[in-house]
Design an enzyme around this catalytic site. Structure first.
Site, PDB file in Angstrom:
ATOM      1  CG  ASP A   1      -0.175   8.032   0.699  1.00  0.00           C
ATOM      2  OD1 ASP A   1       0.880   7.535   0.956  1.00  0.00           O
ATOM      3  OD2 ASP A   1      -0.483   8.898  -0.260  1.00  0.00           O
TER       4      ASP A   1
ATOM      5  CE  LYS B   1       7.471  11.083  -3.437  1.00  0.00           C
ATOM      6  NZ  LYS B   1       6.223  11.444  -2.876  1.00  0.00           N
TER       7      LYS B   1
ATOM      8  CE1 TYR C   1       2.818  14.569  -2.650  1.00  0.00           C
ATOM      9  CE2 TYR C   1       1.120  13.913  -4.100  1.00  0.00           C
ATOM     10  CZ  TYR C   1       2.341  14.310  -3.941  1.00  0.00           C
ATOM     11  OH  TYR C   1       3.182  14.475  -5.025  1.00  0.00           O
TER      12      TYR C   1
ATOM     13  NE  ARG D   1      -2.354  -1.388 -22.557  1.00  0.00           N
ATOM     14  CZ  ARG D   1      -3.155  -2.380 -22.530  1.00  0.00           C
ATOM     15  NH1 ARG D   1      -3.898  -2.867 -21.740  1.00  0.00           N
ATOM     16  NH2 ARG D   1      -3.513  -2.873 -23.725  1.00  0.00           N
TER      17      ARG D   1
HETATM   18  C1  LIG Z   1       4.953  11.905  -3.488  1.00  0.00           C
HETATM   19  C2  LIG Z   1       3.438  11.085  -2.687  1.00  0.00           C
HETATM   20  C3  LIG Z   1       2.529  10.786  -3.446  1.00  0.00           C
HETATM   21  C4  LIG Z   1       2.429  10.614  -5.218  1.00  0.00           C
HETATM   22  O1  LIG Z   1       3.264   9.749  -5.373  1.00  0.00           O
HETATM   23  P1  LIG Z   1       4.169   9.936  -7.011  1.00  0.00           P
HETATM   24  O2  LIG Z   1       4.928   8.924  -6.861  1.00  0.00           O
HETATM   25  O3  LIG Z   1       4.400  11.386  -7.154  1.00  0.00           O
HETATM   26  O4  LIG Z   1       2.932  10.052  -8.088  1.00  0.00           O
HETATM   27  C5  LIG Z   1       1.276  10.276  -2.850  1.00  0.00           C
HETATM   28  N1  LIG Z   1       1.336  10.521  -1.639  1.00  0.00           N
HETATM   29  C6  LIG Z   1       2.515  10.898  -0.852  1.00  0.00           C
HETATM   30  C7  LIG Z   1       2.329  10.806   0.799  1.00  0.00           C
HETATM   31  C8  LIG Z   1       3.589  11.380  -1.531  1.00  0.00           C
HETATM   32  O5  LIG Z   1       4.519  11.795  -0.643  1.00  0.00           O
END
Ligand SMILES: *Cc1c(COP(=O)(O)O)cnc(C)c1O
Length: 388
Positions: free
Chosen positions: A177, A202, A105, A51
């Site tokens: 992001d 992703k 998002y 953790r």
């Molecule tokens: C999918 C996504 C998130 C969230 O990510 P998780 O791994 O599903 O928690 C945040 N920002 C963007 C741009 C995303 O596509």
């Protein structure tokens, strides 16, 4: 001799790897151990425990991720939302105020609007393409500005340089992001961003088989976010670390293929008489094309488009296309297709979506690693079947 490691792809494979292979293993082993022998650590956060984000599987990822984005430090988290929530709680905190690009998002939008008020965090939304309107939104307790490299699903590109400069000028932390661009196409620290966040679910992992997050930035900020994550507990487990590590090594070849393939698909769709509009920053017709050319090395694998007609035609097209899987998410090896009005943007009503420019018939595509020729032929056939 120290390993020669100049190019992005060399760093992807070799950065952060143990200098002496562990037991001779070419692939980093999984350290499936929750705790580690005490060896004189002075503080809680230095104890070796999963953790606390400091097992060998975490450390190799941290070094690799920092290196590929030209950042000082990195941290992996249990999901993209764990990375985002933890970074914002650390930087903005109770009593703070932040500016966030509108149309972020969906999960982030809900966090900011549904959870943050109760925690005493105030948020104002800004037009990411109109920096002149930001200054009047500043308050004495404004602590951060938050943008996305490429927005979803209209794939707009905000004035990212202006956001980074604005933060520097006003003493804010600039946060981006960078999920949709990926470090292959954009490294935010190079234009002055303090923090870059990713849903590693992703492109970074790229195989649609784990959920993970990442934070890249300066030593001090990343250390503060690590302590917060240690307390909140949104850690990535060693097996998921291993899969993310494996996925990362092919990030360069994957994303360059996806850049190329998405551009070819976008150009095909744009010239098709049954397609009304295609959104892709690599197209000359995209309103942010020039900015995207200045900022990015490639335009990513996501595009969206509208067909003649509306929802009915869109659904027929999705049913007729044989290759794409109809599913939310993006950045994997398989092409995914969705209608955002029913998935990522179903939390908004039709009016709110219309105001944001997201028609109910809009189709979003995350281009995978299939042959571009097959994708184009498949879409051509699907269009013919939809409009026959
Ligand atoms: C999918 C996504 C998130 C969230 O990510 P998780 O791994 O599903 O928690 C945040 N920002 C963007 C741009 C995303 O596509």
């Amino acid at each position: 001799m120290a390993k020669l490691m100049k190019g992005f792809d060399t760093k992807l494979v070799h950065a952060g790897e143990p200098e002496r292979l562990i037991g001779g293993a070419v692939a980093m082993p999984i350290f499936q151990s929750s705790t580690y022998e005490y060896s004189g650590q002075k503080g809680y956060h230095d104890l070796r425990y999963i953790r606390l984000n400091n097992t060998p599987n975490h450390e190799v990822l941290h070094a690799k991720l920092a290196t590929i984005e030209n950042a000082e430090a990195a941290l992996v988290a249990g999901s993209g939302m764990a990375a985002i929530s933890c970074a914002l709680l650390t930087v903005v905190g109770g009593g703070g105020h932040m500016l966030a690009q509108d149309c972020v998002y969906g999960g982030t939008h809900d966090l900011l609007t549904q959870d943050f008020p109760a925690l005493g965090i105030e948020v104002d939304f800004i037009d990411g393409e109109d920096p002149g309107s930001w200054r009047e939104m500043l308050r004495p307790n404004t602590r951060a500005i938050y943008v996305e490299a490429i927005s979803n699903p209209l794939v707009r590109v905000s004035d990212l340089q202006a956001a980074s400069d604005f933060a520097a000028e006003h003493g804010l932390v600039s946060i981006i992001d960078n999920t949709f661009a990926s470090p292959v196409n954009f490294r935010p620290s190079e234009i002055g961003f303090d923090l870059s966040l990713h849903s590693a679910t992703k492109y970074l992992n790229g195989h649609s088989d784990i959920v993970a997050g990442a934070v890249m930035g300066g030593h001090e900020l990343v250390a503060r976010i690590t302590r917060k994550l240690n307390h909140l507990g949104g850690v990535l487990d060693p097996h998921a670390c291993f899969l993310l590590h494996r996925g990362l090594k092919t990030l360069g070849v994957r994303v360059r293929h996806q850049n190329e393939s998405a551009l070819r698909v976008a150009r095909f769709l744009e010239q098709h008489p049954r397609v009304n509009r295609v959104n892709y920053p690599g197209l000359e017709s995209h309103p942010n094309h020039l900015r995207a050319c200045e900022l990015f090395d490639g335009f990513g694998g996501v595009l969206s488009f509208e067909l003649e007609g509306g929802v009915e035609e869109a659904d027929r097209f999705i049913a007729n296309a044989s290759i794409p899987i109809c599913a939310p998410s993006l950045g994997g090896v398989e092409t995914l297709i969705t209608r955002p009005a029913t998935t990522s943007h179903s939390g908004m009503n039709a009016q709110e979506r219309a105001r944001a420019g997201i028609s109910d018939g809009l189709i979003r595509l995350s281009v995978g690693l299939e042959s571009s020729d097959d994708l184009i032929e498949d879409f051509e056939n699907a269009l013919r079947a939809t409009f026959q």
